[in-house]
Design a protein around this motif. Structure first.
Motif, mmCIF file in Angstrom:
data_model
loop_
_atom_site.group_PDB
_atom_site.id
_atom_site.type_symbol
_atom_site.label_atom_id
_atom_site.label_comp_id
_atom_site.label_asym_id
_atom_site.label_seq_id
_atom_site.Cartn_x
_atom_site.Cartn_y
_atom_site.Cartn_z
ATOM 1 N N ALA A 174 0.829 -1.211 0.000
ATOM 2 C CA ALA A 174 0.000 0.000 0.000
ATOM 3 C C ALA A 174 0.857 1.251 0.000
ATOM 4 C CB ALA A 174 -0.936 -0.006 1.208
ATOM 5 N N MET A 175 2.002 1.209 0.695
ATOM 6 C CA MET A 175 2.913 2.363 0.680
ATOM 7 C C MET A 175 3.451 2.606 -0.723
ATOM 8 S SD MET A 175 5.226 1.836 4.084
ATOM 9 C CE MET A 175 4.489 1.055 5.525
ATOM 10 N N LEU A 176 3.890 1.536 -1.387
ATOM 11 C CA LEU A 176 4.445 1.686 -2.729
ATOM 12 C C LEU A 176 3.392 2.221 -3.694
ATOM 13 C CD1 LEU A 176 6.965 1.251 -4.496
ATOM 14 C CD2 LEU A 176 6.084 -1.042 -5.030
ATOM 15 N N ALA A 177 2.182 1.681 -3.608
ATOM 16 C CA ALA A 177 1.101 2.163 -4.474
ATOM 17 C C ALA A 177 0.792 3.622 -4.188
ATOM 18 C CB ALA A 177 -0.140 1.303 -4.287
ATOM 19 N N ASP A 178 0.762 3.983 -2.911
ATOM 20 C CA ASP A 178 0.491 5.369 -2.543
ATOM 21 C C ASP A 178 1.543 6.298 -3.141
ATOM 22 O OD1 ASP A 178 -0.984 7.267 -0.414
ATOM 23 O OD2 ASP A 178 1.167 7.652 -0.319
ATOM 24 N N LEU A 229 8.187 -0.402 -10.349
ATOM 25 C CA LEU A 229 6.842 -0.390 -10.919
ATOM 26 C C LEU A 229 6.268 -1.794 -11.028
ATOM 27 C CD1 LEU A 229 4.657 1.493 -12.092
ATOM 28 C CD2 LEU A 229 5.665 1.091 -14.350
ATOM 29 N N LEU A 230 7.102 -2.756 -11.354
ATOM 30 C CA LEU A 230 6.617 -4.126 -11.523
ATOM 31 C C LEU A 230 6.212 -4.763 -10.199
ATOM 32 C CD1 LEU A 230 9.061 -5.523 -14.234
ATOM 33 C CD2 LEU A 230 6.691 -4.763 -14.519
ATOM 34 N N ASN A 231 6.596 -4.168 -9.073
ATOM 35 C CA ASN A 231 6.179 -4.703 -7.780
ATOM 36 C C ASN A 231 4.801 -4.205 -7.356
ATOM 37 O OD1 ASN A 231 8.297 -6.462 -6.897
ATOM 38 N ND2 ASN A 231 9.605 -4.666 -6.639
ATOM 39 N N LEU A 232 4.221 -3.301 -8.143
ATOM 40 C CA LEU A 232 2.848 -2.879 -7.849
ATOM 41 C C LEU A 232 1.867 -3.969 -8.247
ATOM 42 C CD1 LEU A 232 2.623 0.823 -9.131
ATOM 43 C CD2 LEU A 232 2.639 0.042 -6.761
ATOM 44 N N ARG A 233 0.734 -3.994 -7.574
ATOM 45 C CA ARG A 233 -0.362 -4.846 -8.021
ATOM 46 C C ARG A 233 -0.792 -4.403 -9.417
ATOM 47 N NH1 ARG A 233 -4.929 -4.118 -3.735
ATOM 48 N NH2 ARG A 233 -4.392 -1.973 -4.327
ATOM 49 N N GLU A 234 -1.319 -5.335 -10.197
ATOM 50 C CA GLU A 234 -1.693 -5.029 -11.573
ATOM 51 C C GLU A 234 -2.663 -3.853 -11.652
ATOM 52 O OE1 GLU A 234 -1.874 -4.979 -15.597
ATOM 53 O OE2 GLU A 234 -0.463 -6.083 -14.328
ATOM 54 N N ALA A 283 -3.285 1.898 -13.159
ATOM 55 C CA ALA A 283 -3.626 3.274 -12.792
ATOM 56 C C ALA A 283 -2.462 4.212 -13.089
ATOM 57 C CB ALA A 283 -4.003 3.342 -11.312
ATOM 58 N N VAL A 284 -1.236 3.792 -12.753
ATOM 59 C CA VAL A 284 -0.060 4.613 -13.041
ATOM 60 C C VAL A 284 0.061 4.843 -14.542
ATOM 61 C CG1 VAL A 284 2.465 4.659 -13.019
ATOM 62 C CG2 VAL A 284 1.216 3.971 -10.965
ATOM 63 N N ARG A 285 -0.092 3.781 -15.334
ATOM 64 C CA ARG A 285 0.040 3.917 -16.786
ATOM 65 C C ARG A 285 -1.030 4.848 -17.352
ATOM 66 N NH1 ARG A 285 5.169 2.536 -17.493
ATOM 67 N NH2 ARG A 285 5.589 0.311 -17.440
ATOM 68 N N ARG A 286 -2.243 4.733 -16.853
ATOM 69 C CA ARG A 286 -3.332 5.587 -17.338
ATOM 70 C C ARG A 286 -3.043 7.058 -17.043
ATOM 71 N NH1 ARG A 286 -6.886 3.456 -14.530
ATOM 72 N NH2 ARG A 286 -7.093 5.010 -12.889
#
Length: 238
Positions: A57-61, A113-118, A123-126
């Motif tokens: 969740a930290m990485l995604a945030d 980036l590859l460690n994020l959930r799909e 969302a990052v790519r969008r």
């Protein structure tokens, strides 16, 4: 011995973000534990769960958050009423500030980036694609030769190239105090001015090339397609 919180006026959640970004950038997402992040902000590892569900969740945030912030700030800067040249100048200034002040986040994007959930990765790519499109639109308004339909691939390729230039600062700017880096480098203001001039120079060169011969778009199309596949928009090589 109790943890001692760092001297900081930041809210606790922002302290956690800052230290997590620093540690992840220095040692990698998989090489840092929750307890270590907690110690860096003066709370127990389990205490972090009051703010984040966990490391994922930290990485995604961090990565989704910076993509959202760049897009929001980019739209604000591009929406000024002083014309396309001023809008582009403001966009460049905002991205340069990001690259110089948030170098850990650029490093994170490159490595983690590859460690994020799909779902989070999508969302990052969008957000990155929307940020790129914003820049392409403003660049084509600011440099009329790039406004021609046939010049769109050149404009797009030049935007990706400028992102790569600006986002190279974790490697080129010199010392990063957060990582204990003691290399000599340009002062921040001098580096910002240099990046600003180089960005405008790249767009000017692209416009001059298109104006000189319309055939440039034939050669530039594969470059633009490759750049789009690399998706170097927001925190990547934005």
């Amino acid at each position: 011995m109790p943890n001692v919180p760092p001297a900081s006026g930041l809210p606790r959640r922002d302290q956690i973000r800052k230290e997590a970004a620093r540690l992840f950038a220095a040692r990698g997402f998989l090489g840092v534990g929750v307890d270590e992040i907690g110690k860096a902000v003066g709370i127990s590892g389990p205490g972090l769960y009051r703010h984040f569900a966990g490391k994922d969740a930290m990485l995604a945030d961090l990565l989704v958050g910076i993509s959202e912030r760049l897009l929001e700030e980019g739209r604000r800067r591009a929406g000024g009423n002083d014309g396309p040249a001023a809008a582009l100048d403001a966009l460049i200034g905002g991205h340069v500030d990001f690259a110089l002040d948030d170098r850990d986040l650029i490093t994170l994007h490159d490595r983690e980036l590859l460690n994020l959930r799909e779902e989070d990765r999508r969302a990052v790519r969008r957000l990155q694609r929307a940020y790129v499109e914003l820049w392409v639109d403003v660049v084509r308004q600011a440099y009329p030769p790039l406004a021609a339909p046939s010049a769109e691939p050149v404009a797009r390729a030049s935007v990706h190239a400028v992102f790569g230039l600006i986002n190279s600062t974790p490697h080129s700017h010199g010392p990063n105090p957060a990582q204990g880096d003691e290399r000599a480098g340009l002062p921040r203001d001098a580096m910002a001015a240099l990046l600003h001039d180089l960005a405008h120079g790249a767009f000017s060169a692209a416009a001059d090339a298109v104006a000189a011969d319309g055939a440039r778009t034939v050669d530039a199309a594969p470059v633009a397609a490759e750049a789009a596949r690399a998706e170097t928009g927001t925190g990547a090589r934005a």
